[in-house]
Write a protein that holds these residues in place. Structure first.
Motif, PDB file in Angstrom:
ATOM      1  N   UNK A 142      95.350 108.903  11.040  1.00 47.79           N
ATOM      2  CA  UNK A 142      94.823 107.684  11.683  1.00 47.79           C
ATOM      3  C   UNK A 142      94.722 106.588  10.620  1.00 47.79           C
ATOM      4  N   UNK A 143      95.228 105.405  10.928  1.00 48.49           N
ATOM      5  CA  UNK A 143      95.019 104.271  10.014  1.00 48.49           C
ATOM      6  C   UNK A 143      93.869 103.439  10.546  1.00 48.49           C
ATOM      7  N   UNK A 144      92.820 103.302   9.719  1.00 48.30           N
ATOM      8  CA  UNK A 144      91.625 102.589  10.141  1.00 48.30           C
ATOM      9  C   UNK A 144      91.581 101.258   9.385  1.00 48.30           C
ATOM     10  N   UNK A 163     104.657 101.298   6.999  1.00 46.21           N
ATOM     11  CA  UNK A 163     103.827 102.489   6.795  1.00 46.21           C
ATOM     12  C   UNK A 163     102.974 102.781   8.035  1.00 46.21           C
ATOM     13  N   UNK A 164     102.365 101.736   8.542  1.00 46.05           N
ATOM     14  CA  UNK A 164     101.383 101.916   9.628  1.00 46.05           C
ATOM     15  C   UNK A 164     102.039 102.523  10.876  1.00 46.05           C
ATOM     16  N   UNK A 165     103.287 102.174  11.110  1.00 41.73           N
ATOM     17  CA  UNK A 165     103.984 102.655  12.306  1.00 41.73           C
ATOM     18  C   UNK A 165     104.107 104.186  12.317  1.00 41.73           C
ATOM     19  N   UNK A 166     104.009 104.792  11.139  1.00 40.01           N
ATOM     20  CA  UNK A 166     104.150 106.262  11.060  1.00 40.01           C
ATOM     21  C   UNK A 166     102.871 107.000  11.496  1.00 40.01           C
ATOM     22  N   UNK A 167     101.784 106.279  11.630  1.00 41.11           N
ATOM     23  CA  UNK A 167     100.507 106.939  11.949  1.00 41.11           C
ATOM     24  C   UNK A 167     100.433 107.327  13.428  1.00 41.11           C
ATOM     25  N   UNK A 168      99.581 108.322  13.701  1.00 44.62           N
ATOM     26  CA  UNK A 168      99.418 108.771  15.092  1.00 44.62           C
ATOM     27  C   UNK A 168      98.540 107.816  15.889  1.00 44.62           C
ATOM     28  N   UNK A 169      97.751 107.019  15.173  1.00 42.19           N
ATOM     29  CA  UNK A 169      96.916 106.023  15.857  1.00 42.19           C
ATOM     30  C   UNK A 169      96.459 104.995  14.832  1.00 42.19           C
ATOM     31  N   UNK A 170      96.185 103.789  15.311  1.00 41.54           N
ATOM     32  CA  UNK A 170      95.593 102.769  14.448  1.00 41.54           C
ATOM     33  C   UNK A 170      94.283 102.325  15.089  1.00 41.54           C
ATOM     34  N   UNK A 173      88.568  96.968  14.411  1.00 43.93           N
ATOM     35  CA  UNK A 173      87.179  96.723  14.814  1.00 43.93           C
ATOM     36  C   UNK A 173      87.073  95.855  16.065  1.00 43.93           C
ATOM     37  N   UNK A 174      88.073  95.005  16.292  1.00 40.41           N
ATOM     38  CA  UNK A 174      88.044  94.097  17.451  1.00 40.41           C
ATOM     39  C   UNK A 174      89.427  94.072  18.098  1.00 40.41           C
ATOM     40  N   UNK A 175      89.506  93.874  19.414  1.00 39.44           N
ATOM     41  CA  UNK A 175      90.825  93.781  20.051  1.00 39.44           C
ATOM     42  C   UNK A 175      91.692  92.678  19.424  1.00 39.44           C
ATOM     43  N   UNK A 176      91.060  91.570  19.030  1.00 39.80           N
ATOM     44  CA  UNK A 176      91.849  90.445  18.492  1.00 39.80           C
ATOM     45  C   UNK A 176      92.557  90.811  17.192  1.00 39.80           C
ATOM     46  N   UNK A 177      92.101  91.850  16.505  1.00 42.94           N
ATOM     47  CA  UNK A 177      92.717  92.210  15.219  1.00 42.94           C
ATOM     48  C   UNK A 177      93.952  93.086  15.389  1.00 42.94           C
ATOM     49  N   UNK A 178      94.096  93.711  16.552  1.00 46.99           N
ATOM     50  CA  UNK A 178      95.126  94.736  16.718  1.00 46.99           C
ATOM     51  C   UNK A 178      96.511  94.108  16.735  1.00 46.99           C
ATOM     52  N   UNK A 179      97.349  94.562  15.853  1.00 43.66           N
ATOM     53  CA  UNK A 179      98.729  94.094  15.830  1.00 43.66           C
ATOM     54  C   UNK A 179      99.537  94.899  16.837  1.00 43.66           C
ATOM     55  N   UNK A 180     100.401  94.243  17.605  1.00 45.84           N
ATOM     56  CA  UNK A 180     101.162  94.991  18.613  1.00 45.84           C
ATOM     57  C   UNK A 180     102.096  95.995  17.941  1.00 45.84           C
ATOM     58  N   UNK A 181     101.954  97.251  18.307  1.00 45.54           N
ATOM     59  CA  UNK A 181     102.785  98.319  17.738  1.00 45.54           C
ATOM     60  C   UNK A 181     102.896  99.420  18.773  1.00 45.54           C
ATOM     61  N   UNK A 182     103.813 100.363  18.505  1.00 42.04           N
ATOM     62  CA  UNK A 182     103.963 101.443  19.476  1.00 42.04           C
ATOM     63  C   UNK A 182     102.862 102.499  19.362  1.00 42.04           C
ATOM     64  N   UNK A 183     102.221 102.596  18.199  1.00 37.96           N
ATOM     65  CA  UNK A 183     101.172 103.625  18.049  1.00 37.96           C
ATOM     66  C   UNK A 183     100.049 103.353  19.038  1.00 37.96           C
ATOM     67  N   UNK A 400      89.263 113.738  19.589  1.00 42.61           N
ATOM     68  CA  UNK A 400      89.576 114.587  20.749  1.00 42.61           C
ATOM     69  C   UNK A 400      90.799 114.044  21.480  1.00 42.61           C
ATOM     70  N   UNK A 401      90.845 112.732  21.584  1.00 38.82           N
ATOM     71  CA  UNK A 401      91.940 112.119  22.330  1.00 38.82           C
ATOM     72  C   UNK A 401      93.279 112.346  21.626  1.00 38.82           C
ATOM     73  N   UNK A 402      93.348 112.131  20.310  1.00 38.20           N
ATOM     74  CA  UNK A 402      94.678 112.286  19.689  1.00 38.20           C
ATOM     75  C   UNK A 402      95.034 113.758  19.497  1.00 38.20           C
ATOM     76  N   UNK A 403      94.045 114.621  19.403  1.00 33.77           N
ATOM     77  CA  UNK A 403      94.362 116.043  19.257  1.00 33.77           C
ATOM     78  C   UNK A 403      94.855 116.624  20.577  1.00 33.77           C
ATOM     79  N   UNK A 404      94.306 116.120  21.665  1.00 36.23           N
ATOM     80  CA  UNK A 404      94.778 116.667  22.940  1.00 36.23           C
ATOM     81  C   UNK A 404      96.095 116.026  23.376  1.00 36.23           C
TER      82      UNK A 404
END
Ligand code: UDP
Length: 417
Positions: A142-144, A163-170, A173-183, A400-404
């Motif tokens: 997970x990239x935090x 690098x970040x695209x390789x993570x299982x999740x990103x 802290x806020x929706x406005x910060x999230x960069x559009x990616x497939x993760x 739990x969510x990413x493990x399942x």
């Protein structure tokens, strides 16, 4: 219930603790490793110091590792940090190559731990490149991101994205910060620990001692900002606001307290700029504090009548919630994570300039009933939104969510280990 959980239950109630135990049960024994770049200074270290023990208390095998580097590495990662927050930073190919080399060296040291982990949580850009050494991994990474990445300088983001695209999740802290990616993207705001030295209630004599140590006059109003000496925290803007408020009103005192962070090379330079701006004003208490000054900071936040966090960019700004928790109205920059902590006119004010901050300082000092009412609202707001227990609940749900994986519901009765 263990003693530590009992203490949290006394603040947030048994139900909240029960829900944490329920969520943690299927994760029992799971090896979760957090990686960041400093054990001291800044909000990330502050959070990990408290989050890891609480995860352990709930049966998760949690640990914390720190990547190390030399001056060029920290110069590069500070540039990345500033670029994610929108600064037009140039990073040369040589510096990127050095960043990767340092990540490779850290990989050699940390591989025995990271290769055994079930979940790895990488905080911020400094260790982000570690993931390239685990192409065949079974673990979840997970990239935090703790930074306000809402409008990053594109060339630097394009590099980090590789690098970040390789993570299982990103996680942001806020929706406005999230960069559009497939993760998969998750939104989890940070939190404070009500039981930490930074936030526990203090006896009056300890607060008085701190007041005396720093020569703060108990008879005159005090405003304060606690922050690393970083231009994004706008310490010089705080001094301007203080001067404007003081010119028309009461004989104010200002405390500007901070320290460095091991991974921040710009602190000393910014401190000198602030010193010059303070210009030997005896009512400006410019304090360079050691990294373990948690109780002192706690006392300073309690001594203040009003707390400022006049940042120009802010990932979250734990100092805002720390002050609200102490029943202080906060005047904060109208940016990033401060916007989700201050509700204008309810627990503080959002401002866009030193002039705006000065106006609100004067308003509060001349409307003491409003100031007290806003201080009362402040603590309730933190209990509802920004305590460690809420933060942990969201982390557990994320794990739990990413493990399942692709399952469309999470069976809490299932053991994932
Ligand atoms: N802090 C500290 N000593 C200092 C300055 C700040 O312990 O000299 C703490 C502050 O109380 C807060 C954290 O460091 O808990 C800073 O987190 P924040 O999110 O406000 O800002 P960051 O430094 O991560 O940008």
């Amino acid at each position: 219930m263990t003693k530590m959980l009992e203490q949290y239950a006394s603040v947030v109630g048994d139900d909240i603790i029960d829900s944490l135990r329920l969520l943690a049960e299927p994760l029992s024994g799971m090896r979760v490793v957090h990686v960041n770049s400093t054990r001291e200074g800044g909000g990330v270290a502050e959070i990990l110091h408290r989050l890891i023990p609480l995860k352990k208390e709930l049966g998760i095998n949690a640990s914390w590792e720190v990547v190390t580097g030399d001056a060029d590495f920290y110069q590069c990662t500070k540039k990345m940090h500033n670029a994610l927050q929108g600064d037009d930073e140039e990073i040369s190919d040589e510096l990127y190559a050095h960043y990767e080399k340092m990540n490779a060296q850290n990989h050699e040291r940390l591989a025995p731990i990271l290769s055994q982990a079930d979940v790895v949580v990488i905080h911020d850009p400094q260790p982000a490149a570690l993931i390239q050494f685990y192409p065949e991994r079974k673990s979840k990474w997970i990239w935090r991101c703790h930074i306000d990445a809402s409008a990053p300088h594109r060339p630097v983001w394009r590099y980090l994205e590789k690098h970040v695209i390789k993570y299982d999740a990103a996680v942001y802290s806020l929706p406005a910060f999230a960069q559009p990616m497939e993760n998969p993207l998750y939104i989890i705001p940070p939190s404070i620990d009500p039981l930490s030295e930074k936030n526990v209630s203090l006896p009056d004599d300890e607060i008085d001692r701190v007041r005396n140590t720093y020569d703060i006059d108990p008879e005159r109003p005090v405003i304060c900002q606690i922050s690393r000496f970083d231009r994004f925290k706008d310490p010089v803007g705080v001094i301007e606001a203080y001067r404007m408020a003081k010119a028309f009103g009461p004989p104010l005192q200002l405390i500007l307290a901070g320290g460095g962070a091991a991974d921040d090379p710009e602190g000393e330079e910014v401190f000198r700029e602030v010193e010059a701006a303070a210009d030997d004003d005896p009512d400006i208490h410019l304090l360079m504090l050691p990294p373990d000054a948690h109780r002192t900071i706690n006392a300073l936040q309690r001594i203040a009548d009003i707390v400022l966090q006049k940042s120009l960019k802010e990932g979250f700004g734990l100092t805002v919630t720390e002050a609200l928790w102490k029943g202080k109205p906060v005047i904060g920059g109208n940016v990033g994570g401060i916007r989700i902590q201050i509700v204008n006119h309810m627990n503080g004010f959002l401002v866009n300039s030193p002039e705006g901050a000065a106006l609100r300082i004067r308003y509060l000092l001349t409307h003491t009933n409003r100031m007290a009412a806003m201080g009362n609202n402040a603590k309730d707001f933190v209990i509802e939104n920004y305590l460690l227990t809420r933060h942990l609940r969201e982390y557990l749900t994320l794990m739990l969510s990413i493990i399942s994986g692709s399952h469309d519901r999470i069976e809490l009765s299932r053991q994932f280990q």
